[in-house]
Write a protein that holds these residues in place. Structure first.
Motif, short mmCIF file in Angstrom:
data_model
loop_
_atom_site.label_atom_id
_atom_site.label_comp_id
_atom_site.label_asym_id
_atom_site.label_seq_id
_atom_site.Cartn_x
_atom_site.Cartn_y
_atom_site.Cartn_z
N SER A 172 4.17 12.50 0.55
CA SER A 172 3.63 11.13 0.67
C SER A 172 2.18 11.18 1.15
CB SER A 172 4.49 10.30 1.64
OG SER A 172 4.50 10.90 2.91
N LEU A 173 1.46 12.23 0.76
CA LEU A 173 0.09 12.42 1.27
C LEU A 173 -0.88 11.34 0.80
CD1 LEU A 173 -0.35 16.32 1.11
CD2 LEU A 173 -0.11 14.89 3.15
N GLU A 174 -0.56 10.67 -0.30
CA GLU A 174 -1.46 9.62 -0.78
C GLU A 174 -1.48 8.43 0.19
OE1 GLU A 174 1.34 10.51 -2.14
OE2 GLU A 174 2.55 8.67 -2.15
N ASP A 175 -0.41 8.31 0.98
CA ASP A 175 -0.41 7.29 2.02
C ASP A 175 0.01 7.93 3.33
OD1 ASP A 175 -0.39 5.04 3.56
OD2 ASP A 175 1.43 4.18 2.68
N HIS A 176 -0.95 8.62 3.94
CA HIS A 176 -0.69 9.43 5.13
C HIS A 176 -1.26 8.70 6.36
CE1 HIS A 176 -0.21 13.24 7.33
NE2 HIS A 176 -1.44 13.09 7.78
N PHE A 177 -0.40 7.99 7.06
CA PHE A 177 -0.83 7.24 8.24
C PHE A 177 -2.07 6.39 7.94
CE2 PHE A 177 1.38 11.09 9.55
CZ PHE A 177 2.35 10.59 10.39
N ASN A 179 -5.77 8.64 2.83
CA ASN A 179 -5.38 9.39 1.65
C ASN A 179 -5.66 10.87 1.91
OD1 ASN A 179 -5.06 10.65 -0.79
ND2 ASN A 179 -5.95 8.96 -1.97
N ALA A 180 -4.61 11.68 1.97
CA ALA A 180 -4.77 13.11 2.26
C ALA A 180 -4.27 13.95 1.08
CB ALA A 180 -4.04 13.47 3.54
N GLU A 181 -4.31 13.37 -0.11
CA GLU A 181 -3.80 14.05 -1.31
C GLU A 181 -4.48 15.40 -1.58
OE1 GLU A 181 -2.20 11.78 -5.15
OE2 GLU A 181 -3.93 10.80 -4.20
N LEU A 182 -3.71 16.31 -2.17
CA LEU A 182 -4.20 17.66 -2.48
C LEU A 182 -3.90 17.97 -3.94
CD1 LEU A 182 -2.61 19.43 0.61
CD2 LEU A 182 -5.06 19.05 0.29
N ASP A 183 -4.57 19.00 -4.50
CA ASP A 183 -4.20 19.42 -5.85
C ASP A 183 -2.82 20.09 -5.78
OD1 ASP A 183 -4.47 22.52 -5.86
OD2 ASP A 183 -6.32 21.81 -4.91
N LEU A 194 8.23 11.40 11.11
CA LEU A 194 6.97 11.85 10.51
C LEU A 194 5.99 12.29 11.58
CD1 LEU A 194 6.42 9.12 7.77
CD2 LEU A 194 7.33 11.43 7.50
N ARG A 195 6.36 12.06 12.82
CA ARG A 195 5.47 12.43 13.92
C ARG A 195 6.19 13.31 14.93
NH1 ARG A 195 0.91 9.23 15.17
NH2 ARG A 195 0.61 7.41 13.84
N ILE A 196 5.49 14.33 15.41
CA ILE A 196 5.98 15.14 16.52
C ILE A 196 6.06 14.23 17.74
CG2 ILE A 196 5.47 17.11 18.02
CD1 ILE A 196 3.56 18.03 15.61
N ARG A 238 -7.44 8.79 23.07
CA ARG A 238 -7.08 7.72 22.13
C ARG A 238 -5.62 7.70 21.66
NH1 ARG A 238 -9.51 3.42 22.85
NH2 ARG A 238 -11.77 3.42 22.66
N SER A 239 -5.09 8.88 21.35
CA SER A 239 -3.74 8.91 20.77
C SER A 239 -3.04 10.20 21.17
CB SER A 239 -3.87 8.84 19.25
OG SER A 239 -2.75 9.42 18.62
N PHE A 240 -1.73 10.13 21.31
CA PHE A 240 -0.96 11.33 21.63
C PHE A 240 -1.05 12.35 20.49
CE2 PHE A 240 1.57 9.45 25.23
CZ PHE A 240 1.25 10.47 26.12
#
Ligand code: HEC
Ligand code: HEC
Length: 193
Positions: free
Chosen positions: A84-89, A92-96, A134-136, A161-163
């Motif tokens: 689901s990298l195209e909608d990553h938090f 867009n973290a899409e890869l080849d 989806l999160r540690i 800012r964030s854990f």
């Protein structure tokens, strides 16, 4: 050999083979237990996690944040993240396809289910089997370890800012160490509890 002897010989061979298979099976079980950490004192006693060994993962997945240890999430979580990298938090973290496949394989092979680290076993135990976090930072283990830290040191802290920003507090995280003694909260210093 008469018929009776042939049957006797076959039976003997059969039971020998069976005995040998049983032996090698229990051997395998023991080795598994050992690698999983039952008899592995190093991983049982340190606050270290296995070091990151994959170049593609290191390059692609540390562009926006720390490359999280694979051993901190179960395989099913990594699979969900990697598909689901195209909608990553919200990003867009899409890869080849090739890079995506290489990273997915690395994460699967080193996920919590495969790791000897004591953290991995605690993390797995803290997730219900019906859940795929989806999160540690959403796992029961993580929350238990961080619940004493007040908001002003995290969300209200411009340098954290964030854990999800493990590295801002765990100064040795890139070396695979999450030792409490190495924690430095920006603006607040060492953590004493
Ligand atoms: C374009 C930027 C970007 C890239 C590239 C990226 N991420 Fe993320 N990732 C984010 C953001 C934003 C968050 C949410 C951070 C927050 O809530 O503070 C996040 C959060 C995460 C989390 C949850 C952290 C937690 O809170 O426990 C995981 C796991 C994760 N990313 C894995 C990956 C993996 C695996 C890759 C490589 C395939 C990757 N990320 C690449 C932006 C990115
Ligand atoms: C705001 C600072 C902060 C951030 C951000 C943070 N941690 Fe921590 N972490 C701590 C502190 C402080 C402790 C020690 C808590 C205690 O036991 O009193 C701790 C404890 C831990 C432990 C347990 C260590 C042990 O030996 O029991 C692990 C594992 C850990 N953190 C992993 C992470 C990961 C992974 C992330 C990012 C997803 C993260 N932490 C983000 C401050 C932080």
């Amino acid at each position: 050999m008469n018929k009776k002897h042939i049957w006797g010989a076959l039976l003997l061979i059969g039971s020998l083979t069976l005995a040998m298979t049983t032996l090698s099976w229990s051997d395998e079980d023991e080795r598994w237990e050992h690698e999983r950490g039952e008899g592995n004192r190093f991983w049982h006693e340190t606050s270290n996690v296995p070091m990151l060994t994959n170049k593609a993962y290191q390059t692609e997945c540390s562009a926006c944040h720390f490359a999280y240890p694979a051993s901190f999430l179960p395989e099913r979580s990594w699979l969900k993240i990697m598909t689901s990298l195209e909608d990553h938090f919200g990003e867009n973290a899409e890869l080849d396809n090739d890079t995506q496949a290489v990273i997915t394989r690395y994460l699967q092979n080193n996920a919590a289910d495969q790791s000897p680290s004591r953290f991995s076993r605690s993390i797995l135990r803290s997730i219900r089997t019906v859940d795929t976090p989806l999160r540690i930072s959403e796992t029961g283990f993580f929350k238990r370890k961080h619940h004493e830290i007040p908001n002003r040191m995290v969300v209200g802290n411009a340098k954290v800012r964030s854990f999800s920003n493990c590295l801002s507090c765990h100064s040795m995280a890139e070396k695979g160490s999450f030792d409490e003694d190495a924690v430095r909260i920006p603006g607040f210093g060492r953590w004493e509890d």
